[in-house]
Motif scaffolding. Sequence first.
Motif, PDB file in Angstrom:
ATOM      1  N   ASP A 246       0.834  -1.203   0.000  1.00 17.53           N
ATOM      2  CA  ASP A 246       0.000   0.000   0.000  1.00 17.53           C
ATOM      3  C   ASP A 246       0.868   1.252   0.000  1.00 17.53           C
ATOM      4  OD1 ASP A 246       1.003   0.072   2.603  1.00 17.53           O
ATOM      5  OD2 ASP A 246      -0.938  -0.249   3.558  1.00 17.53           O
ATOM      6  N   TYR A 247       2.192   1.090  -0.029  1.00 18.10           N
ATOM      7  CA  TYR A 247       3.168   2.187  -0.008  1.00 18.10           C
ATOM      8  C   TYR A 247       3.058   3.052   1.249  1.00 18.10           C
ATOM      9  CZ  TYR A 247       4.161   1.139  -4.892  1.00 18.10           C
ATOM     10  OH  TYR A 247       4.515   0.513  -6.063  1.00 18.10           O
ATOM     11  N   ALA A 248       2.376   2.563   2.261  1.00 17.47           N
ATOM     12  CA  ALA A 248       2.209   3.349   3.482  1.00 17.47           C
ATOM     13  C   ALA A 248       2.664   2.576   4.715  1.00 17.47           C
ATOM     14  CB  ALA A 248       0.749   3.771   3.643  1.00 17.47           C
ATOM     15  N   THR A 249       2.151   1.342   4.887  1.00 15.00           N
ATOM     16  CA  THR A 249       2.441   0.623   6.120  1.00 15.00           C
ATOM     17  C   THR A 249       2.922  -0.799   5.927  1.00 15.00           C
ATOM     18  OG1 THR A 249       0.161  -0.169   6.331  1.00 15.00           O
ATOM     19  CG2 THR A 249       0.691   1.953   7.370  1.00 15.00           C
TER      20      THR A 249
ATOM     21  N   ILE B 282      15.386  -3.398  -3.729  1.00 12.89           N
ATOM     22  CA  ILE B 282      14.012  -3.407  -3.216  1.00 12.89           C
ATOM     23  C   ILE B 282      13.935  -2.626  -1.910  1.00 12.89           C
ATOM     24  CG2 ILE B 282      12.212  -4.881  -2.213  1.00 12.89           C
ATOM     25  CD1 ILE B 282      13.084  -7.031  -4.307  1.00 12.89           C
ATOM     26  N   LEU B 283      14.835  -2.926  -0.982  1.00 14.52           N
ATOM     27  CA  LEU B 283      14.776  -2.288   0.332  1.00 14.52           C
ATOM     28  C   LEU B 283      15.144  -0.809   0.289  1.00 14.52           C
ATOM     29  CD1 LEU B 283      16.170  -5.206   2.502  1.00 14.52           C
ATOM     30  CD2 LEU B 283      13.779  -4.525   2.147  1.00 14.52           C
TER      31      LEU B 283
ATOM     32  N   LEU C  81       9.053   2.618  -0.295  1.00 15.67           N
ATOM     33  CA  LEU C  81       8.905   1.588   0.730  1.00 15.67           C
ATOM     34  C   LEU C  81       9.557   1.964   2.051  1.00 15.67           C
ATOM     35  CD1 LEU C  81       9.661  -1.565  -1.481  1.00 15.67           C
ATOM     36  CD2 LEU C  81       7.451  -0.449  -1.046  1.00 15.67           C
ATOM     37  N   GLN C  82      10.113   3.146   2.150  1.00 16.94           N
ATOM     38  CA  GLN C  82      10.889   3.524   3.330  1.00 16.94           C
ATOM     39  C   GLN C  82      10.058   3.700   4.592  1.00 16.94           C
ATOM     40  OE1 GLN C  82      14.281   3.239   3.156  1.00 16.94           O
ATOM     41  NE2 GLN C  82      13.524   2.386   1.227  1.00 16.94           N
TER      42      GLN C  82
ATOM     43  N   ARG D 153       6.094  -2.851   8.238  1.00 17.37           N
ATOM     44  CA  ARG D 153       6.407  -4.279   8.172  1.00 17.37           C
ATOM     45  C   ARG D 153       6.450  -4.729   6.720  1.00 17.37           C
ATOM     46  NH1 ARG D 153       6.529  -8.223  11.845  1.00 17.37           N
ATOM     47  NH2 ARG D 153       5.420  -6.974  13.375  1.00 17.37           N
ATOM     48  N   MET D 154       7.444  -5.563   6.423  1.00 19.97           N
ATOM     49  CA  MET D 154       7.497  -6.257   5.147  1.00 19.97           C
ATOM     50  C   MET D 154       7.600  -7.734   5.469  1.00 19.97           C
ATOM     51  SD  MET D 154       9.989  -5.896   1.816  1.00 19.97           S
ATOM     52  CE  MET D 154       9.401  -4.273   1.390  1.00 19.97           C
ATOM     53  N   MET D 155       6.806  -8.525   4.794  1.00 18.60           N
ATOM     54  CA  MET D 155       6.768  -9.959   5.053  1.00 18.60           C
ATOM     55  C   MET D 155       7.073 -10.730   3.778  1.00 18.60           C
ATOM     56  SD  MET D 155       3.447 -10.272   7.556  1.00 18.60           S
ATOM     57  CE  MET D 155       3.795 -11.963   8.023  1.00 18.60           C
ATOM     58  N   LEU D 156       7.392 -11.997   3.955  1.00 21.84           N
ATOM     59  CA  LEU D 156       7.577 -12.912   2.842  1.00 21.84           C
ATOM     60  C   LEU D 156       7.437 -14.323   3.364  1.00 21.84           C
ATOM     61  CD1 LEU D 156      10.599 -14.402   3.136  1.00 21.84           C
ATOM     62  CD2 LEU D 156      11.347 -12.162   2.437  1.00 21.84           C
ATOM     63  N   MET D 157       7.335 -15.253   2.446  1.00 22.08           N
ATOM     64  CA  MET D 157       7.343 -16.672   2.797  1.00 22.08           C
ATOM     65  C   MET D 157       8.396 -17.332   1.918  1.00 22.08           C
ATOM     66  SD  MET D 157       3.281 -17.454   3.214  1.00 22.08           S
ATOM     67  CE  MET D 157       3.526 -19.068   3.917  1.00 22.08           C
TER      68      MET D 157
END
Length: 155
Positions: free
Chosen positions: A72-75, A101-102, A107-108, A112-116
Amino acid sequence: MQQPLETTKGNYRINTDKSQLQLPVIHRYLSEDSYWAQDIPISLVETSIEHSLCYGIYHNDEQVGFARVVTDYATFGYLADVFVLPGHRGQGLSKWLMENILAHPGLQQLRRMMLMTQDAQGLYAQYGFTVWEYPDRCMSRRIGVPYSDMKNKEA
């Protein structure tokens, strides 16, 4: 939303310009070689790209890697579909991709950023990803049918 970003390293480049993505390369890898999206229809790959921040890795003009962030480019952001083709592995491209990416300006501010991942914990740990600290709070809901069932219906 934002202008595409691009960085280069030798004969490789990474950018966020969706118009340069090579859908057949992405679809082939995801549907045939990945463990997470076996048999995914090309129409779903197209939709996922349309609704994500996407990164292509290119060797000269040939796409050799991909990743996307659903955000969402926010949270919040969810990192998905990360791959480097076998012939280009072992050259630090995954690390370079993660750094790009980071570092993305949009994205700053994410909280939280998640992945599997089934097999790349070592890579992601280098960039601050950890096992979910609150497993009693995390839930998911699997819906839909396997991609292979969808593929058979399209035929």
